[in-house]
Every structure is written in C-alpha cells, then in structure tokens.
Write a protein that holds these residues in place. Structure first.
Motif: not given
Ligand SMILES: C[S@@+](CC[C@H](N)C(=O)[O-])C[C@H]1O[C@@H](n2cnc3c(N)ncnc32)[C@H](O)[C@@H]1O
Ligand code: SF4
Length: 337
Positions: A20-25, A27-30, A67-70, A96-98, A332-334
């Motif tokens: 899981r991630c709270n961003y949707r970059c 180049y990364c997020m499918p 992660g995702g966003e750890p 992290t995306n911080a 990548m998120i997996t």
C-alpha cells in the motif's frame, strides 16, 4: 558463504512491509491492473523477523525496509526494534516517501533506526503534486528535517529523473542537498513493473546527469560503496558533499548484485525485474522448521542466474530493440525498490 551461479554472495535483504502507498507516483504505481495483496497474506512482524534472522545466518549484513510506503504499515517502529536486535545485521535502513515521517521519526529512532533514504524528485511544490498525485512537499520536508534533527546519518535523497519532467530539477536538488548536508542519489528511470509506460526516450542517463552536475559543481569519482552498492558515488571537488547515480539501465551492475528481496506476502525474489518469487510464507505457515527454510533459501540463491539489466541493455543495443512489455514483471510496490 552462499553464492549463486555467477558466484555472487547474498549480502543484502530488501523487505517490503506493505504494497500500500499513500502516493501514486507516475513512474511506479500500477493503478489500473493491480490486485492488492490481501491483508491475511501480509507477513507479521514476527514472521519477517524470523526470516531476517535466517537470511542473516546465510550472510546478509544489510537490511532495507521498503514498500509500497513502509510508514503506512502500523507500528513500523516495532519491527525496526525487532530487526535491530539481530546482531549480524550491521546496517538497517528505511526507504520512505517521508510523508508520515515527522510523526514517526521519534519512535523509529528510539527503536534503533540509524539511516533513511527519502524520495524527493523535485523541490517545486506544484510539480511534486503532479508526480506523486497526492503528495505535500512541505510535509515531506518536515519529516526530512525531523530525521536530521534526530541525528540520523547519512540521510540520502533519492530522485528518479525523467526526461522532460524533472531533468531541470537536478541542479536545485544538488544545491539543496549540499546546503543541508544530505547525500543526493539520482536514479535512472527504470522499466519496473508493467504499467508505467516506460520508454527509453524518457531515461536521462547517468552520463547526462553527471555532465549536468559537473558543469556547475565539479565532481570526482569515489566508486561503489563496498564494491557492490547500486550507486556509483562522487564527491564534489570543493569538499562540500557527495552525490551518487544509480544507472541500472545504461550501466547495469548485475555482475555485482548481492540483493535478495522479500515481498510483503513473503515471497523471496532474486531480481528487481523478476516475474515470480518463491513462497516462503506458505512454508512458514505450514510449519516449516528453520532448517527447512534455510535449505529452501539456499537452494533458491545457489540456482540464481538473474541478470535482467545486462540483458535489457544488450536488447536495447540490438537491431530488434528492447520490448519492455514482452516480459511480465512483479510490480515495484510489491517488491520494494
Ligand atoms: C518503490 S519506492 C518504495 C519506498 C517509498 N515509498 C519511496 O518512495 O521511497 C522505492 C524507490 O523506488 C524508486 N522507484 C519507483 N519506481 C521507479 C522507476 N520506475 N524507476 C526508478 N526508480 C523507481 C522510488 O523513487 C523510490 O526511491
Ligand atoms: S515511489 Fe514510493 S511513494 Fe511513490 S508510489 Fe511508489 S511506493 Fe509510493
């Protein structure tokens, strides 16, 4: 020591604690085709720590949490505390995306975290929102400086450079990192996963990144940390700071790759561009002993033949060219970056 088919030892373990991630970059997020890992499949902190201990017994010295966003994983500091207790793990780091770092850095530091990498691709607020879709740059900078205030060192900033998007951010990022004592790491845009519309024209090569920096702030090559790190490091000739470039596309480093990856659902993956992993979670949940798990991990590693980035470069230079969609990859998120 455990070595793969090309004689590469196992030294690093990258653990994805959530997809899981709270961003949707971009180049990364499918976004469209991705099936999220079911919560019941996610490894518990106890399961992660058990596996990390076994990997450490096989030679792993560095563990990176990703992660995702750890930081969206609840109570991550508890895991940091558990992993800090593994004596032979000399280096424990978080990527992290911080966005949630300022709230958590106190607990993470108290649990034993010494090092972080923070992803920041631009210092322009509007563009930061455009790249991450939902990010607030001020919140990220708040987390970054909170980590600095707590004494974490080194703090690295990761920036993926994409042509036409943020190649004009290279110098501002260099100046920001030099001013505040952060280490800047530029990453070539990679064809991770299957859904990020990667085309080779969007890559800004290591050579170009270095030429841009060198024209303003002359550099001297230092080399790869321990000879096996993904980044080639450079120091500024004026003695103020350092910068590294991760050139997985134009200068692959497969021959020195010592990294294993553990997905949030407990699959052992031996390359960032793999299409499958080996399911350690099911073995654990079906009662495998430590000895049995060690045997499986050893067997996977000793049979490892991955050299995807070498092969991609050869294909890019061939008359047929490289077809990124022809090879299905784990997202990548997996996997964790
Ligand atoms: C997948 S993220 C996970 C950790 C955390 N969410 C973060 O962004 O730092 C890890 C790293 O992978 C990088 N990354 C993601 N997609 C990439 C791509 N297509 N090419 C190069 N690096 C990428 C990110 O910029 C980040 O530095
Ligand atoms: S790069 Fe990190 S922050 Fe951005 S979408 Fe991927 S996992 Fe999330």
């Amino acid at each position: 020591m455990l070595r793969d088919v090309y004689s590469r030892p196992i030294k690093d373990l990258r653990i994805s604690v959530t997809d899981r991630c709270n961003y949707r970059c971009t180049y990364c997020m499918p976004l469209e085709e991705y099936v999220w890992i079911d919560r019941s499949e996610i490894l518990s902190f106890e399961e992660i720590t058990r596996l990390a201990r076994l990997f450490a017994a096989l030679g792993v010295e560095k563990v990176r949490i990703t992660g995702g966003e750890p930081l969206v994983r609840k109570d991550l500091h508890r895991l940091i505390g558990m992993l800090s207790g593994i004596e032979s793990v000399l280096d424990l780091c978080l990527t992290t995306n911080a966005s949630l770092l300022s709230e958590q850095i106190g607990d993470l530091g108290a649990a034993g975290l010494k090092r972080i990498n923070v992803s920041i691709d631009t210092l322009v607020h509007e563009k930061f929102k455009q790249i991450t879709k939902r990010g607030d740059l001020d919140k990220v900078l708040e987390g970054l400086f909170a980590a600095k205030a707590l004494g974490l060192h080194p703090i690295k900033i990761n920036a993926v450079i994409e042509r036409g998007l943020n190649d004009d951010d290279i110098i501002p990022l260099v100046e920001f990192s030099r001013e505040h004592g952060f280490s800047m790491r530029f990453i070539e845009y990679m064809d991770v996963g299957n859904a990020n519309n990667w085309i080779s024209e969007k890559i800004v090569s290591k050579k170009e990144i270095l030429a841009t920096i060198n024209a303003r702030y002359p550099l001297r090559e230092v080399g790869r940390d321990s000879g096996t790190a993904p980044a080639v490091d450079y120091e500024f000739t004026d003695g103020v700071g350092d910068v590294g470039v991760i050139a997985s596309v134009t200068e692959p480093f497969c021959s020195s790759c010592t990294r294993a990856r553990l997905t949030a659902d407990g699959k052992l993956v031996t390359c960032l561009f793999s299409d499958q992993g080996h399911d350690l979670k099911s073995l654990m949940r079906n009662g495998a002993t430590d000895e049995q798990l060690i045997e499986v991990i050893s067997s996977v590693w000793t049979q490892r033949t991955d050299r995807y980035s070498d092969e991609r470069l050869a294909a890019m230079n061939s008359p047929e060219g490289y077809q990124p969609k022809a090879h299905h990859k784990i997202e990548m998120i997996t996997l964790g970056g």
